[in-house]
Scaffold this active site. Structure first.
Site, PDB file in Angstrom:
ATOM      1  CE  LYS A  74      -0.054  -0.439   5.004  1.00 37.92           C
ATOM      2  NZ  LYS A  74      -0.761  -0.970   6.166  1.00 37.92           N
ATOM      3  CE1 TYR A 295      11.213  31.534   2.589  1.00 38.98           C
ATOM      4  CE2 TYR A 295      10.712  29.177   2.713  1.00 38.98           C
ATOM      5  CZ  TYR A 295      10.761  30.359   1.993  1.00 38.98           C
ATOM      6  OH  TYR A 295      10.358  30.374   0.689  1.00 38.98           O
TER       7      TYR A 295
HETATM    8  C1  LIG Z   1       0.172  -1.898   6.746  1.00 37.51           C
HETATM    9  C2  LIG Z   1      -0.361  -3.176   7.257  1.00 37.51           C
HETATM   10  C3  LIG Z   1       0.476  -4.290   7.404  1.00 37.51           C
HETATM   11  C4  LIG Z   1       1.972  -4.242   7.184  1.00 37.51           C
HETATM   12  O1  LIG Z   1       2.590  -3.829   8.374  1.00 37.51           O
HETATM   13  P1  LIG Z   1       4.192  -3.779   8.534  1.00 37.51           P
HETATM   14  O2  LIG Z   1       4.381  -3.417   9.952  1.00 37.51           O
HETATM   15  O3  LIG Z   1       4.663  -2.707   7.604  1.00 37.51           O
HETATM   16  O4  LIG Z   1       4.710  -5.116   8.178  1.00 37.51           O
HETATM   17  C5  LIG Z   1      -0.108  -5.489   7.772  1.00 37.51           C
HETATM   18  N1  LIG Z   1      -1.440  -5.589   7.999  1.00 37.51           N
HETATM   19  C6  LIG Z   1      -2.262  -4.535   7.896  1.00 37.51           C
HETATM   20  C7  LIG Z   1      -3.699  -4.705   8.164  1.00 37.51           C
HETATM   21  C8  LIG Z   1      -1.760  -3.297   7.536  1.00 37.51           C
HETATM   22  O5  LIG Z   1      -2.579  -2.246   7.468  1.00 37.51           O
END
Ligand SMILES: *Cc1c(COP(=O)(O)O)cnc(C)c1O
Length: 413
Positions: A74, A295
């Site tokens: 994702k 800035y």
């Molecule tokens: C993002 C996510 C993961 C992955 O988690 P990591 O700590 O990056 O391995 C697994 N399960 C769900 C439901 C997530 O939202």
């Protein structure tokens, strides 16, 4: 070796230009060296494809045979670039992918990904036709979504697979134990629908004390005992997968660890960071004693200084919280960020490097010389976590995928 496919070239035609002025297009550079590919770029991300393959292999060995890897990609593969990361993982044998949104699943299918894709996040009934068309496995939290999927699947002559997510204590998404059991049983009889999976997600997976996972696991097991006909169970992110052998079930959802960074308090196999953020030094100038930089002039030269301009800013996802806190590597040496990080640039103190000049490689994240700046270090300086540091990296940075320094593809930028 996977080189750039012909279709990638065909899909990147030179943009039409109204004037006769040559339009410098960032040439897609398969087979060229990293140095050639990045010579005239302000900033870029490098992805080490071999490190990604190594991490997958090491993690699979750690979780053991019989447990699938659901690669969670994702958020543009945690900033690394989904177009480059997903095909490498599929070719390396990942069994499934996990995304948060239906649109991310559609993007994966557009890239030619064939493996099952679980949409872990929320979907609306209106998403059902897209989900069916792309054969996405939705997390189903309601009868309304189940009915919409069933109808879309029947219309298309397909079977829509769904997973039911049990809220076992994180109190984020999902349904309660009783709701989940009732929902699964109601969906079981709908035409065109297959209740394939049941899942949950841990609240304290990478805390020093993760004992709350025991209570969550007990609730999850109760759900699986009431739904023994649901074949695919998954509860584990990177931390749970590595810390809790008993919670791996049929598949583990691995995100961060694929990037070569272990969550806090999580022992694991030796992994290699896959992602570097690099830039070219843009300008080197003198800062006389007493002069301010950036800035608000929050940094002032306590002695005659040399200031190096780095053409990266918070529009690239480089946190503004790194102002006067972060460090970069130039010529193998750590140089502190001075003054505020701006939208497109920030300044570093290169007083210790009299030879520093325009075009020098600047490493914001990654290795140079004998030193390395890791994502956990950057995240801590920015007051956040490595997931955020990675996922914040925006589209302006080209993603350069390479194997031992030979470029395989360049995306974005
Ligand atoms: C993002 C996510 C993961 C992955 O988690 P990591 O700590 O990056 O391995 C697994 N399960 C769900 C439901 C997530 O939202």
């Amino acid at each position: 070796m996977v080189f750039l496919r012909v279709t990638d070239l065909a899909e990147s035609p030179a943009p039409p230009v109204a004037t006769s002025a040559p339009c410098p297009s960032p040439a897609v550079a398969a087979g060229r060296s990293l140095a050639e590919t990045t010579r005239a770029r302000n900033a870029w991300i490098e992805i080490d494809v071999e490190a990604l393959e190594h991490n997958l292999c090491a993690l699979r060995a750690a979780v053991g045979a019989g447990c699938e890897t659901v690669a969670v990609i994702k958020g543009n593969a945690y900033g690394a670039g989904i177009e480059g990361v997903a095909p490498v993982l599929e070719a390396a044998g990942v069994e499934r992918f996990g995304v948060a949104w239906v649109s991310e699943g559609g993007q994966l299918r557009g890239l030619g990904i064939r493996r099952p894709i679980i949409v872990l996040g929320h979907s609306f009934p209106e998403d059902a036709p897209t989900a069916v068309a792309h054969d996405l496995t939705l997390t189903c939290h309601s009868l309304a979504l189940g009915h919409a999927l069933s109808a879309a699947a029947v219309r298309a002559g397909r079977v829509a697979r769904v997973h039911i997510h049990i809220d076992s204590g994180l109190h984020r998404d999902g349904v309660s134990l009783d709701e989940g059991v009732a929902l699964a049983e109601a969906l079981r009889d709908l035409p065109g629908l297959a209740v394939e999976g049941i899942s949950t997600h841990m609240a304290n997976a990478d805390e020093p004390d993760d004992s709350f996972s025991d209570a969550q696991a007990a609730l999850f097991r109760a759900a699986t005992e009431r739904l023994p006909w649901v074949p695919y169970r998954h509860t584990a992110n990177s931390a749970t997968a590595l810390r809790r052998a008993g919670l791996r079930f049929e598949g583990v959802r691995i995100g961060l660890a694929l990037h070569g960074i272990l969550p806090s308090n999580t022992p694991g196999p030796a992994l290699r960071p896959i992602l570097s953020v690099k830039a070219r030094l843009a300008r080197v100038s003198d800062s006389p004693e007493g002069d301010g930089v950036s800035y608000g002039l929050t940094w002032r030269a306590e002695r005659p200084s040399r200031a190096g301009l780095v053409p990266v800013g918070y529009a690239d996802g480089w946190s503004r919280h790194l102002g006067n806190r972060g460090e970069v590597l130039v010529r193998g040496r750590r140089c502190p960020v001075i003054g505020r990080v701006m939208m497109d640039q920030f300044v570093v103190d290169v007083t210790a490097l009299p030879a520093a000049e325009e075009g020098d490689e600047v490493v914001l994240l990654g290795a140079q010389g004998g030193d390395a700046i890791r994502a956990d270090e950057v995240a801590e300086a920015a007051g956040t976590i490595p997931w955020d540091t990675f996922a914040s990296l925006t589209a302006r940075l080209p993603r350069v995928f390479h194997r031992a320094g030979v470029v395989e593809r360049v995306t974005g930028g």
